[in-house]
Design a protein around this motif. Structure first.
Motif, PDB file in Angstrom:
ATOM      1  N   GLU A   1       0.831  -1.200   0.000  1.00 37.10           N
ATOM      2  CA  GLU A   1       0.000   0.000   0.000  1.00 37.10           C
ATOM      3  C   GLU A   1       0.865   1.251   0.000  1.00 37.10           C
ATOM      4  N   TRP A   2       1.889   1.251   0.863  1.00 37.79           N
ATOM      5  CA  TRP A   2       2.741   2.441   0.915  1.00 37.79           C
ATOM      6  C   TRP A   2       3.521   2.605  -0.382  1.00 37.79           C
ATOM      7  N   TYR A   3       4.015   1.497  -0.932  1.00 41.81           N
ATOM      8  CA  TYR A   3       4.795   1.556  -2.171  1.00 41.81           C
ATOM      9  C   TYR A   3       3.980   2.165  -3.311  1.00 41.81           C
ATOM     10  N   LEU A   4       2.672   1.953  -3.280  1.00 42.36           N
ATOM     11  CA  LEU A   4       1.797   2.495  -4.319  1.00 42.36           C
ATOM     12  C   LEU A   4       1.198   3.844  -3.925  1.00 42.36           C
ATOM     13  N   SER A   5       1.688   4.424  -2.851  1.00 41.46           N
ATOM     14  CA  SER A   5       1.124   5.678  -2.354  1.00 41.46           C
ATOM     15  C   SER A   5       1.690   6.873  -3.120  1.00 41.46           C
ATOM     16  N   ASP A   6       1.157   8.052  -2.773  1.00 40.59           N
ATOM     17  CA  ASP A   6       1.631   9.297  -3.374  1.00 40.59           C
ATOM     18  C   ASP A   6       2.729   9.951  -2.547  1.00 40.59           C
ATOM     19  N   HIS A   7       3.281   9.226  -1.594  1.00 44.11           N
ATOM     20  CA  HIS A   7       4.420   9.749  -0.835  1.00 44.11           C
ATOM     21  C   HIS A   7       5.580   9.969  -1.803  1.00 44.11           C
ATOM     22  N   PRO A   8       6.275  11.102  -1.719  1.00 38.68           N
ATOM     23  CA  PRO A   8       7.371  11.386  -2.654  1.00 38.68           C
ATOM     24  C   PRO A   8       8.459  10.314  -2.654  1.00 38.68           C
ATOM     25  N   TRP A   9       8.737   9.738  -1.494  1.00 45.93           N
ATOM     26  CA  TRP A   9       9.761   8.691  -1.442  1.00 45.93           C
ATOM     27  C   TRP A   9       9.302   7.453  -2.218  1.00 45.93           C
ATOM     28  N   ALA A  10       8.033   7.126  -2.091  1.00 44.95           N
ATOM     29  CA  ALA A  10       7.507   5.962  -2.810  1.00 44.95           C
ATOM     30  C   ALA A  10       7.592   6.197  -4.316  1.00 44.95           C
ATOM     31  N   ALA A  11       7.239   7.404  -4.754  1.00 39.05           N
ATOM     32  CA  ALA A  11       7.290   7.717  -6.183  1.00 39.05           C
ATOM     33  C   ALA A  11       8.719   7.601  -6.713  1.00 39.05           C
ATOM     34  N   ALA A  12       9.683   8.091  -5.940  1.00 35.01           N
ATOM     35  CA  ALA A  12      11.077   8.017  -6.371  1.00 35.01           C
ATOM     36  C   ALA A  12      11.564   6.573  -6.449  1.00 35.01           C
ATOM     37  N   GLU A  13      11.194   5.765  -5.468  1.00 32.69           N
ATOM     38  CA  GLU A  13      11.637   4.360  -5.462  1.00 32.69           C
ATOM     39  C   GLU A  13      10.957   3.569  -6.579  1.00 32.69           C
ATOM     40  N   ARG A  14       9.693   3.867  -6.848  1.00 33.67           N
ATOM     41  CA  ARG A  14       9.015   3.206  -7.969  1.00 33.67           C
ATOM     42  C   ARG A  14       9.718   3.505  -9.283  1.00 33.67           C
ATOM     43  N   ALA A  15      10.070   4.767  -9.468  1.00 35.75           N
ATOM     44  CA  ALA A  15      10.742   5.149 -10.716  1.00 35.75           C
ATOM     45  C   ALA A  15      12.064   4.408 -10.861  1.00 35.75           C
ATOM     46  N   ARG A  16      12.809   4.300  -9.760  1.00 37.87           N
ATOM     47  CA  ARG A  16      14.101   3.603  -9.822  1.00 37.87           C
ATOM     48  C   ARG A  16      13.910   2.136 -10.145  1.00 37.87           C
ATOM     49  N   ARG A  17      12.979   1.483  -9.456  1.00 38.91           N
ATOM     50  CA  ARG A  17      12.788   0.042  -9.663  1.00 38.91           C
ATOM     51  C   ARG A  17      12.222  -0.258 -11.048  1.00 38.91           C
ATOM     52  N   ARG A  18      11.279   0.539 -11.495  1.00 40.29           N
ATOM     53  CA  ARG A  18      10.705   0.292 -12.811  1.00 40.29           C
ATOM     54  C   ARG A  18      11.766   0.432 -13.894  1.00 40.29           C
ATOM     55  N   ALA A  19      12.611   1.450 -13.764  1.00 40.26           N
ATOM     56  CA  ALA A  19      13.670   1.647 -14.756  1.00 40.26           C
ATOM     57  C   ALA A  19      14.650   0.481 -14.743  1.00 40.26           C
ATOM     58  N   ALA A  20      15.012   0.013 -13.547  1.00 38.09           N
ATOM     59  CA  ALA A  20      15.963  -1.089 -13.440  1.00 38.09           C
ATOM     60  C   ALA A  20      15.387  -2.379 -14.005  1.00 38.09           C
ATOM     61  N   ILE A  21      14.123  -2.646 -13.694  1.00 40.25           N
ATOM     62  CA  ILE A  21      13.475  -3.866 -14.181  1.00 40.25           C
ATOM     63  C   ILE A  21      13.369  -3.842 -15.702  1.00 40.25           C
ATOM     64  N   CYS A  22      12.941  -2.715 -16.251  1.00 38.22           N
ATOM     65  CA  CYS A  22      12.792  -2.624 -17.696  1.00 38.22           C
ATOM     66  C   CYS A  22      14.143  -2.758 -18.401  1.00 38.22           C
ATOM     67  N   ALA A  23      15.175  -2.131 -17.847  1.00 34.12           N
ATOM     68  CA  ALA A  23      16.508  -2.233 -18.456  1.00 34.12           C
ATOM     69  C   ALA A  23      16.993  -3.671 -18.437  1.00 34.12           C
ATOM     70  N   ARG A  24      16.757  -4.364 -17.329  1.00 34.50           N
ATOM     71  CA  ARG A  24      17.191  -5.757 -17.228  1.00 34.50           C
ATOM     72  C   ARG A  24      16.451  -6.645 -18.224  1.00 34.50           C
ATOM     73  N   GLU A  25      15.150  -6.433 -18.367  1.00 32.69           N
ATOM     74  CA  GLU A  25      14.383  -7.257 -19.290  1.00 32.69           C
ATOM     75  C   GLU A  25      14.760  -6.974 -20.744  1.00 32.69           C
ATOM     76  N   LEU A  26      15.055  -5.711 -21.073  1.00 33.28           N
ATOM     77  CA  LEU A  26      15.491  -5.394 -22.426  1.00 33.28           C
ATOM     78  C   LEU A  26      16.851  -6.015 -22.713  1.00 33.28           C
ATOM     79  N   GLU A  27      17.715  -6.047 -21.703  1.00 28.88           N
ATOM     80  CA  GLU A  27      19.027  -6.671 -21.883  1.00 28.88           C
ATOM     81  C   GLU A  27      18.874  -8.173 -22.130  1.00 28.88           C
ATOM     82  N   ARG A  28      17.998  -8.812 -21.382  1.00 31.70           N
ATOM     83  CA  ARG A  28      17.771 -10.247 -21.589  1.00 31.70           C
ATOM     84  C   ARG A  28      17.189 -10.510 -22.976  1.00 31.70           C
ATOM     85  N   ALA A  29      16.257  -9.668 -23.388  1.00 35.92           N
ATOM     86  CA  ALA A  29      15.666  -9.839 -24.714  1.00 35.92           C
ATOM     87  C   ALA A  29      16.724  -9.679 -25.798  1.00 35.92           C
ATOM     88  N   ALA A  30      17.633  -8.723 -25.607  1.00 33.82           N
ATOM     89  CA  ALA A  30      18.705  -8.517 -26.583  1.00 33.82           C
ATOM     90  C   ALA A  30      19.632  -9.722 -26.636  1.00 33.82           C
TER      91      ALA A  30
END
Length: 202
Positions: A19-48
């Motif tokens: 619940e907190w991770y999906l909240s509008d707390h600024p820290w949650a938003a920053a951590e979501r952005a970091r994790r989403r970017a890392a996950i997407c980069a990793r999956e694109l690397e695997r696909a490549a």
């Protein structure tokens, strides 16, 4: 100005954590952005990586390197390369679509998924907490973050949680790639060694 703590080990293994991770707390938003970017980069690397292996296999077949292989081996290998390349292309498109999705749209989707999951689990009246939506969410820090800014990940039990697997889609994608990696490793092990210039095999 408040320093954003390192939340890279913050687990989302309990409903309250998610619940907190999906909240509008600024820290949650920053951590979501970091994790989403890392996950997407990793999956694109695997696909490549998969695409590169598929292309090498098709080139080897086109140049006749596979003609002397055991019956059925060539067809199975080339067939796998073609199917894996198609899967890799589909996943690249999917990950790029996820990357293009705004945080607001991503969060809205994941909140709906959380509500559906909680309701299906028996909490039929569950809705995402209103106090975690909007600017007021800044008043609610992560559930396990103490005054000394200890991370939730310092709890060994939480460290064992696959906290960077946020959302069912990413978990399924990782399992699919792990299975594909195992198949590729096995097939690469079957590929005969390439002779060097002096005729010896490395």
């Amino acid at each position: 100005m408040t320093t954003i703590p390192d939340l890279s080990d913050y687990a989302v293994s309990t409903p309250e954590d998610m619940e907190w991770y999906l909240s509008d707390h600024p820290w949650a938003a920053a951590e979501r952005a970091r994790r989403r970017a890392a996950i997407c980069a990793r999956e694109l690397e695997r696909a490549a990586t998969v695409t590169g292996w598929s292309e090498r296999t098709r080139r080897a077949d086109a140049t006749g390197e596979l003609v002397d292989r055991p019956a059925g081996w060539r067809d199975s290998l080339v067939g796998l390369a073609e199917s894996m390349e198609s899967v890799a292309a589909d996943n690249q498109r999917h990950v790029r679509a996820e990357t293009a999705l705004s945080d607001a749209a991503w969060v809205a989707r994941e909140r709906r998924r959380l509500e559906t999951h909680r309701q299906a689990a028996g909490d039929r009246d569950y809705t995402y907490p209103a106090h975690l939506i909007g600017p007021g969410a800044a008043a609610y820090p992560p559930p396990d973050l103490q005054g000394d800014h200890r991370r939730a990940g310092h709890d060994p039990a939480r460290l064992r949680a696959r906290h960077d697997s946020v959302g069912e889609m990413f978990g399924q994608m990782r399992r699919a790639w792990d299975a594909g990696d195992a198949v590729i490793d096995a097939l690469e092990g079957l590929r005969p060694a390439t002779p060097t210039d002096d005729g010896a095999t490395p």
